[in-house]
Design a protein around this motif. Sequence first.
Motif: not given
Length: 211
Positions: A128-152
């Motif tokens: 979890p963290g923040e992304v700064f668009l400029w000095r006074d504006v920040a947006m929450p951010s989230q890095v994630f990992i995924v794994a699974g399966g399905g069909t093609t």
Amino acid sequence: MRKSFVTLTAALVAALALPSLAAAQANAESVVVPQVDRRDIKLPKFPSNDFEVGLFGGMYSAQNFGSSVAGGLRATYHITEDFFVEASAGQTKVSDEAFRRILPGGIFTDNEEMLIYSNFNVGMNVLPGEVFLWRDVAMPSQVFIVAGGGTTRFNGQRMKTIDFGVGVKVYVFDWLAVRVDMRDNIYTLDLLGKRDSTHNIELNAGLSFLF
């Protein structure tokens, strides 16, 4: 004599205690008791935002067939702050143009073949963290990992698929997020009479709506 001494001691103790009692009474009388009526407070009902739906678009690199534009939909349920489950489905068109340069008529009946894929994944938020668009504006951010399966489904074949990847999500509002995902879709494809395990990289971006 002894009786007089006891009486004198008792009198001294009483004389010493009187100032303390008087001070305590004075402090008690000086305490201000506020006359404020209590109000009933209603707590606001904040949405839990456990559910997330979104759409995405990007590039799908099918091994042996090059890259093509892909798009699809996804639905996510957040079990806890750290773990979630997600179902997604997408499609792209794959061309056998590279094979037509070598093999007359190519591999497909037509020049392009539709590739449709669907996966069910388990994900974990890791950074979890923040992304700064400029000095006074920040947006929450989230890095994630995924794994699974399905069909093609591709070229008349239906292949079991294993996929895993990583992504980042930036929350523009409480109800809207921007996502960027990279996945590796692994499945065995029977191509020209030979079965090969293929790695098919997908890179996409999209919008997610939380509620």
